[in-house]
Design a protein around this motif. Sequence first.
Motif, PDB file in Angstrom:
ATOM      1  N   ARG A   1       0.840  -1.202   0.000  1.00  0.00           N
ATOM      2  CA  ARG A   1       0.000   0.000   0.000  1.00  0.00           C
ATOM      3  C   ARG A   1       0.880   1.260   0.000  1.00  0.00           C
ATOM      4  O   ARG A   1       0.627   2.208  -0.741  1.00  0.00           O
ATOM      5  N   ILE A   2       1.915   1.243   0.833  1.00  0.00           N
ATOM      6  CA  ILE A   2       2.824   2.392   0.921  1.00  0.00           C
ATOM      7  C   ILE A   2       3.552   2.593  -0.408  1.00  0.00           C
ATOM      8  O   ILE A   2       3.686   3.714  -0.907  1.00  0.00           O
ATOM      9  N   GLU A   3       4.012   1.484  -1.007  1.00  0.00           N
ATOM     10  CA  GLU A   3       4.705   1.572  -2.302  1.00  0.00           C
ATOM     11  C   GLU A   3       3.785   2.145  -3.378  1.00  0.00           C
ATOM     12  O   GLU A   3       4.190   2.963  -4.192  1.00  0.00           O
ATOM     13  N   ARG A   4       2.513   1.692  -3.359  1.00  0.00           N
ATOM     14  CA  ARG A   4       1.528   2.180  -4.348  1.00  0.00           C
ATOM     15  C   ARG A   4       1.293   3.682  -4.154  1.00  0.00           C
ATOM     16  O   ARG A   4       1.254   4.447  -5.119  1.00  0.00           O
ATOM     17  N   ALA A   5       1.133   4.092  -2.888  1.00  0.00           N
ATOM     18  CA  ALA A   5       0.903   5.517  -2.601  1.00  0.00           C
ATOM     19  C   ALA A   5       2.110   6.357  -3.035  1.00  0.00           C
ATOM     20  O   ALA A   5       1.946   7.439  -3.609  1.00  0.00           O
ATOM     21  N   LYS A   6       3.317   5.839  -2.765  1.00  0.00           N
ATOM     22  CA  LYS A   6       4.529   6.569  -3.178  1.00  0.00           C
ATOM     23  C   LYS A   6       4.553   6.735  -4.698  1.00  0.00           C
ATOM     24  O   LYS A   6       4.845   7.815  -5.213  1.00  0.00           O
ATOM     25  N   GLY A   7       4.232   5.644  -5.407  1.00  0.00           N
ATOM     26  CA  GLY A   7       4.222   5.687  -6.875  1.00  0.00           C
ATOM     27  C   GLY A   7       3.240   6.728  -7.409  1.00  0.00           C
ATOM     28  O   GLY A   7       3.568   7.504  -8.324  1.00  0.00           O
ATOM     29  N   LEU A   8       2.057   6.770  -6.809  1.00  0.00           N
ATOM     30  CA  LEU A   8       1.047   7.749  -7.239  1.00  0.00           C
ATOM     31  C   LEU A   8       1.489   9.183  -6.928  1.00  0.00           C
ATOM     32  O   LEU A   8       1.299  10.094  -7.739  1.00  0.00           O
ATOM     33  N   LEU A   9       2.091   9.372  -5.742  1.00  0.00           N
ATOM     34  CA  LEU A   9       2.574  10.704  -5.376  1.00  0.00           C
ATOM     35  C   LEU A   9       3.696  11.159  -6.308  1.00  0.00           C
ATOM     36  O   LEU A   9       3.740  12.318  -6.724  1.00  0.00           O
ATOM     37  N   MET A  10       4.615  10.242  -6.623  1.00  0.00           N
ATOM     38  CA  MET A  10       5.737  10.578  -7.517  1.00  0.00           C
ATOM     39  C   MET A  10       5.212  11.063  -8.871  1.00  0.00           C
ATOM     40  O   MET A  10       5.698  12.051  -9.431  1.00  0.00           O
ATOM     41  N   LYS A  11       4.183  10.374  -9.350  1.00  0.00           N
ATOM     42  CA  LYS A  11       3.597  10.710 -10.644  1.00  0.00           C
ATOM     43  C   LYS A  11       2.820  12.029 -10.552  1.00  0.00           C
ATOM     44  O   LYS A  11       2.950  12.911 -11.389  1.00  0.00           O
ATOM     45  N   HIS A  12       2.025  12.166  -9.501  1.00  0.00           N
ATOM     46  CA  HIS A  12       1.133  13.316  -9.355  1.00  0.00           C
ATOM     47  C   HIS A  12       1.883  14.589  -8.961  1.00  0.00           C
ATOM     48  O   HIS A  12       1.554  15.690  -9.418  1.00  0.00           O
ATOM     49  N   GLN A  13       2.896  14.453  -8.081  1.00  0.00           N
ATOM     50  CA  GLN A  13       3.640  15.620  -7.588  1.00  0.00           C
ATOM     51  C   GLN A  13       4.964  15.827  -8.329  1.00  0.00           C
ATOM     52  O   GLN A  13       5.705  16.758  -8.013  1.00  0.00           O
ATOM     53  N   ASN A  14       5.249  14.919  -9.246  1.00  0.00           N
ATOM     54  CA  ASN A  14       6.496  14.990 -10.027  1.00  0.00           C
ATOM     55  C   ASN A  14       7.710  15.068  -9.092  1.00  0.00           C
ATOM     56  O   ASN A  14       8.532  15.997  -9.170  1.00  0.00           O
TER      57      ASN A  14
ATOM     58  N   ALA B   1      -1.394   6.153   3.599  1.00  0.00           N
ATOM     59  CA  ALA B   1      -1.155   5.643   2.242  1.00  0.00           C
ATOM     60  C   ALA B   1      -2.479   5.235   1.589  1.00  0.00           C
ATOM     61  O   ALA B   1      -2.720   5.522   0.411  1.00  0.00           O
ATOM     62  N   GLU B   2      -3.344   4.585   2.374  1.00  0.00           N
ATOM     63  CA  GLU B   2      -4.640   4.159   1.841  1.00  0.00           C
ATOM     64  C   GLU B   2      -5.474   5.372   1.423  1.00  0.00           C
ATOM     65  O   GLU B   2      -6.090   5.378   0.353  1.00  0.00           O
ATOM     66  N   SER B   3      -5.485   6.419   2.248  1.00  0.00           N
ATOM     67  CA  SER B   3      -6.234   7.648   1.921  1.00  0.00           C
ATOM     68  C   SER B   3      -5.674   8.297   0.659  1.00  0.00           C
ATOM     69  O   SER B   3      -6.430   8.741  -0.209  1.00  0.00           O
ATOM     70  N   VAL B   4      -4.342   8.352   0.568  1.00  0.00           N
ATOM     71  CA  VAL B   4      -3.686   8.957  -0.600  1.00  0.00           C
ATOM     72  C   VAL B   4      -4.052   8.191  -1.869  1.00  0.00           C
ATOM     73  O   VAL B   4      -4.371   8.793  -2.901  1.00  0.00           O
ATOM     74  N   ILE B   5      -4.034   6.867  -1.780  1.00  0.00           N
ATOM     75  CA  ILE B   5      -4.396   6.033  -2.943  1.00  0.00           C
ATOM     76  C   ILE B   5      -5.837   6.327  -3.365  1.00  0.00           C
ATOM     77  O   ILE B   5      -6.111   6.544  -4.552  1.00  0.00           O
ATOM     78  N   ASP B   6      -6.745   6.381  -2.392  1.00  0.00           N
ATOM     79  CA  ASP B   6      -8.162   6.653  -2.708  1.00  0.00           C
ATOM     80  C   ASP B   6      -8.318   7.996  -3.415  1.00  0.00           C
ATOM     81  O   ASP B   6      -8.989   8.098  -4.443  1.00  0.00           O
ATOM     82  N   VAL B   7      -7.681   9.032  -2.860  1.00  0.00           N
ATOM     83  CA  VAL B   7      -7.820  10.395  -3.418  1.00  0.00           C
ATOM     84  C   VAL B   7      -7.204  10.471  -4.813  1.00  0.00           C
ATOM     85  O   VAL B   7      -7.844  10.945  -5.760  1.00  0.00           O
ATOM     86  N   LEU B   8      -5.957   9.996  -4.945  1.00  0.00           N
ATOM     87  CA  LEU B   8      -5.258  10.144  -6.234  1.00  0.00           C
ATOM     88  C   LEU B   8      -5.853   9.248  -7.315  1.00  0.00           C
ATOM     89  O   LEU B   8      -5.916   9.660  -8.481  1.00  0.00           O
ATOM     90  N   GLU B   9      -6.301   8.062  -6.960  1.00  0.00           N
ATOM     91  CA  GLU B   9      -6.938   7.207  -7.969  1.00  0.00           C
ATOM     92  C   GLU B   9      -8.264   7.817  -8.417  1.00  0.00           C
ATOM     93  O   GLU B   9      -8.638   7.726  -9.572  1.00  0.00           O
ATOM     94  N   HIS B  10      -8.981   8.440  -7.467  1.00  0.00           N
ATOM     95  CA  HIS B  10     -10.240   9.117  -7.801  1.00  0.00           C
ATOM     96  C   HIS B  10      -9.976  10.281  -8.753  1.00  0.00           C
ATOM     97  O   HIS B  10     -10.692  10.490  -9.714  1.00  0.00           O
ATOM     98  N   LEU B  11      -8.907  11.041  -8.457  1.00  0.00           N
ATOM     99  CA  LEU B  11      -8.519  12.159  -9.332  1.00  0.00           C
ATOM    100  C   LEU B  11      -8.165  11.663 -10.735  1.00  0.00           C
ATOM    101  O   LEU B  11      -8.537  12.269 -11.738  1.00  0.00           O
ATOM    102  N   ASN B  12      -7.398  10.544 -10.773  1.00  0.00           N
ATOM    103  CA  ASN B  12      -6.999   9.988 -12.074  1.00  0.00           C
ATOM    104  C   ASN B  12      -8.203   9.547 -12.886  1.00  0.00           C
ATOM    105  O   ASN B  12      -8.256   9.773 -14.082  1.00  0.00           O
ATOM    106  N   LYS B  13      -9.179   8.917 -12.203  1.00  0.00           N
ATOM    107  CA  LYS B  13     -10.389   8.477 -12.910  1.00  0.00           C
ATOM    108  C   LYS B  13     -11.157   9.683 -13.446  1.00  0.00           C
ATOM    109  O   LYS B  13     -11.668   9.670 -14.547  1.00  0.00           O
TER     110      LYS B  13
END
Length: 199
Positions: free
Chosen positions: A145-158, A183-195
């Motif tokens: 979960r932490i790795e997934r959140a980091k990956g999304l943040l890296m992409k979203h925040q450059n 991490a779970e909250s970050v994944i929910d928010v960023l995946e929602h934004l991506n969708k």
Amino acid sequence: MPPPLRILLVDDERVRAAMVEEALTQEGHAVACRLQSPASLNAMVARHQPDVVIIDMESPDRDTLDSMAQLNRENPRPVVFFADQHDPATMQAALRSGVSAYVVDGLVPSRVKAIIEVAIARFDAFQSMRRELDKARNQLTERKRIERAKGLLMKHQNCDEEQAYRMLRKLAMDRGQRIAQVAESVIDVLEHLNKGALS
């Protein structure tokens, strides 16, 4: 001297059940409940909260195995099964259903004490292993979960991985939460934004 145990006894023969109960009582134990069939086993264990379950039958049938498996999932207890007949396949099925000790040739009162002690020790060891396995699984899930959140943040925040982790750690400290929860909250928010961006 081990403390007396509360025992739930399942025996389809009344006379034998009375003899077993007497033997257990002489050892200082209390039979909290006596059943003729294991159909209501899980409910009765939930109600009476015994330390040990003793089942004395000719052989476990499918319904008995199902009852023991349900008990093992919902109200795990050391279970001692005394069977009259030896059948390796049935014994394996009983052990998979959560039986701690499977004894062939029926219940001999003089052996009950030692068998119960072995069953409790095996049950405790198994429960400890189960807790360790659950803990390891949870840690692995949290790491993913932490790795997934980091990956999304890296992409979203450059940003790079270290910066993404620092963001997660700061969020966790600010919110007073564990990093995996954040991490779970970050994944929910960023995946929602991506969708939303894709639609």
